[in-house]
Scaffold this active site. Structure first.
Site, PDB file in Angstrom:
ATOM      1  N   ALA A  82      16.314 -13.908 -15.697  1.00  0.00           N
ATOM      2  CA  ALA A  82      17.661 -14.260 -16.133  1.00  0.00           C
ATOM      3  C   ALA A  82      17.673 -14.835 -17.547  1.00  0.00           C
ATOM      4  O   ALA A  82      16.656 -15.282 -18.068  1.00  0.00           O
ATOM      5  CB  ALA A  82      18.249 -15.284 -15.163  1.00  0.00           C
ATOM      6  N   SER A 109      18.304  -8.286 -14.935  1.00  0.00           N
ATOM      7  CA  SER A 109      18.828  -9.175 -13.903  1.00  0.00           C
ATOM      8  C   SER A 109      20.349  -9.145 -13.887  1.00  0.00           C
ATOM      9  O   SER A 109      20.993  -8.918 -14.916  1.00  0.00           O
ATOM     10  CB  SER A 109      18.350 -10.606 -14.184  1.00  0.00           C
ATOM     11  OG  SER A 109      19.006 -11.538 -13.350  1.00  0.00           O
ATOM     12  N   TYR A 132      21.590 -10.111  -6.568  1.00  0.00           N
ATOM     13  CA  TYR A 132      21.633 -11.047  -5.447  1.00  0.00           C
ATOM     14  C   TYR A 132      22.712 -10.614  -4.463  1.00  0.00           C
ATOM     15  O   TYR A 132      23.612  -9.852  -4.807  1.00  0.00           O
ATOM     16  CB  TYR A 132      21.925 -12.470  -5.944  1.00  0.00           C
ATOM     17  CG  TYR A 132      20.873 -13.022  -6.873  1.00  0.00           C
ATOM     18  CD1 TYR A 132      19.725 -13.613  -6.377  1.00  0.00           C
ATOM     19  CD2 TYR A 132      21.024 -12.943  -8.253  1.00  0.00           C
ATOM     20  CE1 TYR A 132      18.746 -14.124  -7.220  1.00  0.00           C
ATOM     21  CE2 TYR A 132      20.051 -13.448  -9.114  1.00  0.00           C
ATOM     22  CZ  TYR A 132      18.921 -14.028  -8.594  1.00  0.00           C
ATOM     23  OH  TYR A 132      17.951 -14.521  -9.438  1.00  0.00           O
ATOM     24  N   LYS A 254      12.601  -8.086  -3.252  1.00  0.00           N
ATOM     25  CA  LYS A 254      11.741  -8.994  -4.013  1.00  0.00           C
ATOM     26  C   LYS A 254      11.778 -10.367  -3.352  1.00  0.00           C
ATOM     27  O   LYS A 254      12.852 -10.941  -3.178  1.00  0.00           O
ATOM     28  CB  LYS A 254      12.225  -9.100  -5.451  1.00  0.00           C
ATOM     29  CG  LYS A 254      11.381 -10.029  -6.316  1.00  0.00           C
ATOM     30  CD  LYS A 254      11.847  -9.981  -7.766  1.00  0.00           C
ATOM     31  CE  LYS A 254      10.987 -10.866  -8.651  1.00  0.00           C
ATOM     32  NZ  LYS A 254      11.325 -12.299  -8.503  1.00  0.00           N
ATOM     33  N   SER A 276       6.356 -12.033  -3.697  1.00  0.00           N
ATOM     34  CA  SER A 276       6.720 -12.957  -4.765  1.00  0.00           C
ATOM     35  C   SER A 276       7.220 -14.250  -4.158  1.00  0.00           C
ATOM     36  O   SER A 276       7.896 -14.244  -3.134  1.00  0.00           O
ATOM     37  CB  SER A 276       7.826 -12.331  -5.632  1.00  0.00           C
ATOM     38  OG  SER A 276       8.345 -13.270  -6.551  1.00  0.00           O
ATOM     39  N   HIS A 278       8.838 -16.180  -6.417  1.00  0.00           N
ATOM     40  CA  HIS A 278       9.737 -16.482  -7.538  1.00  0.00           C
ATOM     41  C   HIS A 278       9.023 -17.329  -8.597  1.00  0.00           C
ATOM     42  O   HIS A 278       9.612 -18.196  -9.234  1.00  0.00           O
ATOM     43  CB  HIS A 278      10.992 -17.207  -7.032  1.00  0.00           C
ATOM     44  CG  HIS A 278      12.262 -16.734  -7.692  1.00  0.00           C
ATOM     45  ND1 HIS A 278      13.058 -15.752  -7.151  1.00  0.00           N
ATOM     46  CD2 HIS A 278      12.858 -17.103  -8.841  1.00  0.00           C
ATOM     47  CE1 HIS A 278      14.102 -15.551  -7.938  1.00  0.00           C
ATOM     48  NE2 HIS A 278      13.996 -16.346  -8.977  1.00  0.00           N
ATOM     49  N   ARG A 281       9.211 -21.097  -8.166  1.00  0.00           N
ATOM     50  CA  ARG A 281      10.454 -21.766  -8.553  1.00  0.00           C
ATOM     51  C   ARG A 281      11.405 -22.002  -7.377  1.00  0.00           C
ATOM     52  O   ARG A 281      12.505 -22.520  -7.566  1.00  0.00           O
ATOM     53  CB  ARG A 281      11.170 -20.915  -9.618  1.00  0.00           C
ATOM     54  CG  ARG A 281      10.377 -20.809 -10.904  1.00  0.00           C
ATOM     55  CD  ARG A 281      10.864 -19.693 -11.801  1.00  0.00           C
ATOM     56  NE  ARG A 281      12.138 -19.961 -12.448  1.00  0.00           N
ATOM     57  CZ  ARG A 281      12.312 -20.741 -13.506  1.00  0.00           C
ATOM     58  NH1 ARG A 281      11.286 -21.390 -14.027  1.00  0.00           N
ATOM     59  NH2 ARG A 281      13.506 -20.905 -14.056  1.00  0.00           N
ATOM     60  N   ASP A 309       4.150 -10.017  -7.750  1.00  0.00           N
ATOM     61  CA  ASP A 309       4.253 -10.768  -8.995  1.00  0.00           C
ATOM     62  C   ASP A 309       3.967 -12.236  -8.680  1.00  0.00           C
ATOM     63  O   ASP A 309       3.634 -12.581  -7.549  1.00  0.00           O
ATOM     64  CB  ASP A 309       5.597 -10.532  -9.694  1.00  0.00           C
ATOM     65  CG  ASP A 309       6.775 -11.256  -9.057  1.00  0.00           C
ATOM     66  OD1 ASP A 309       6.581 -12.228  -8.298  1.00  0.00           O
ATOM     67  OD2 ASP A 309       7.915 -10.856  -9.327  1.00  0.00           O
ATOM     68  N   ILE A 312       0.565 -13.996 -12.713  1.00  0.00           N
ATOM     69  CA  ILE A 312      -0.234 -13.062 -13.522  1.00  0.00           C
ATOM     70  C   ILE A 312      -0.380 -13.593 -14.951  1.00  0.00           C
ATOM     71  O   ILE A 312       0.606 -13.756 -15.662  1.00  0.00           O
ATOM     72  CB  ILE A 312       0.434 -11.667 -13.551  1.00  0.00           C
ATOM     73  CG1 ILE A 312       0.543 -11.088 -12.147  1.00  0.00           C
ATOM     74  CG2 ILE A 312      -0.329 -10.730 -14.486  1.00  0.00           C
ATOM     75  CD1 ILE A 312      -0.775 -10.818 -11.472  1.00  0.00           C
TER      76      ILE A 312
END
Length: 381
Positions: A82, A109, A132, A254, A276, A278, A281, A309, A312
């Protein structure tokens, strides 16, 4: 320190820290709660050793992969993130152009700051649209229809963000959209005037994917309120199954972390899943995607494209994930720091360095193509 002095993830992070006001740097840099999961995401790779083979005749290395029907020239792609024009005025334009130069996929995004139509017209490399799930089902359908009309190849529904994570760094600085800065946060902007000059001398900040649906003027809707008021925490598998059918194309989820959820994604017809958390977060204390990769690949890897993800930072991280069965690997901060540091040249340099690392590591592993990598080349401590 200049761009030419950046040789890895940590160098780009340092340069970004020098150039960004503190609240914005901390928005990129921070995670949820105690940031334990964010740290574990990268540490997980250190507990895994590569076991190379030699004398394999690996003069030419082929890094290409096919994931969710998309042919990529390298196995690392730019995950959708974002607010990119807050980090650098070029924002998504820089990331899309750098990804196109390297023949890899990039994501836009629904909280992006450049329209998916503009980027789709400009670049013919594969484009992911990350969105979303809203309480307003009509809005969900409208966003998918818009992506279809724009020619987006892959829909990516984020499923780990039905509420915002507790990002305490942002609470301390007052970071939000629109800004509600603390005194300390305001001071951070005052000592980095170039960011402010760039911000006011380029086009005004907007969220073109959501402008029609959210009134951002006058502080009417912050990102936090968007998460708390417009997203639907009651979202369930039946809701998502309907969206998969409605899209009728490449559709990935995701934020999958459990074998049970991976199997459900297969059942409802998804073509990909992204392991993932996130980037650490959302739920602090959750497991690292790399730690979950093997059991999920073992369970569904022959039925759906498994991607990962979070964490990385090195080409060797990508190689380890591919050897465990990931079809491709996504990165967020690994291009956001370079974006913040230097715009498009920064992202291009970061992707070039990662590509060179992956190539070198593949050569040293005795592997000519990604398909040569396998689990037998790894040992866990």
């Amino acid at each position: 320190m200049r761009l030419k002095d950046c040789h890895n993830y940590h160098d780009f992070r340092q340069l970004a820290k020098r150039r960004l006001p503190g609240p914005i740097f901390n928005y990129i840099d921070g995670g949820a709660d105690d940031e334990v999961t964010q740290q574990r995401n990268s540490d997980a790779f250190a507990a895994c050793d590569l076991v190379p083979n030699v004398l394999r005749g690996v003069k030419d290395i082929d890094l290409s992969v096919t994931v969710m029907g998309q042919k990529l020239a390298m196995p690392l792609y730019c995950s959708p993130t974002a607010l990119q024009r807050l980090f650098h005025h070029q924002g998504e334009r820089a990331v899309a152009a750098a990804a196109a130069k390297h023949g890899t996929m990039f994501g836009v995004s629904s909280l992006g700051t450049v329209s998916l139509e503009e980027l789709r017209k400009k670049h013919d490399t594969p484009q992911v649209y990350q969105f979303y799930f809203h309480k307003d089902r009509g809005l969900n359908s409208a966003m998918m229809q818009r992506a279809k009309e724009a020619g987006v190849e892959v829909m990516m529904l984020t499923v780990d963000s039905i509420t915002g994570g507790n990002r305490e760094r942002d609470l301390r600085t007052g970071f939000s959209i629109p800004f509600k800065l603390t005194l300390g946060g305001i001071m951070q902007f005052a000592i980095k005037p170039m960011w402010g000059i760039n911000y006011v001398t380029h086009e005004s900040f907007s969220l073109p994917q959501l402008d029609e649906h959210i009134d951002m003027d006058g502080g009417a809707m912050s990102i936090g309120r968007y998460f708390s008021e417009m997203l639907d925490p009651a979202m369930n598998w039946d809701d998502v199954a309907k969206m998969v059918q409605e899209w009728d194309g490449q559709f990935c989820l995701k934020g999958i972390m459990s074998v049970e959820d991976a199997k459900k994604a297969v059942e409802i017809g998804c073509t990909g899943i992204i392991l993932s958390n996130h980037g650490g977060r959302q739920l602090d204390g959750s497991r690292a995607p790399f730690d979950q990769l093997k059991e999920i690949v073992d369970a569904v890897g022959d039925k759906i494209d498994v991607i990962m993800d979070s964490g990385i930072q090195r080409g060797s991280h990508v190689v380890k994930a591919l050897a465990l069965g990931a079809k491709a690997v996504g990165g967020g901060r690994c291009y956001l720091y370079p974006l913040a540091a230097a715009g498009q040249p920064g992202v291009e340099r970061a992707l070039s360095l990662m590509k060179a690392e992956i190539q070198r590591d593949m050569m040293l592993m005795g592997c000519q193509s990604v398909s040569d990598l396998h689990e037998g080349m790894l040992r866990f401590r």
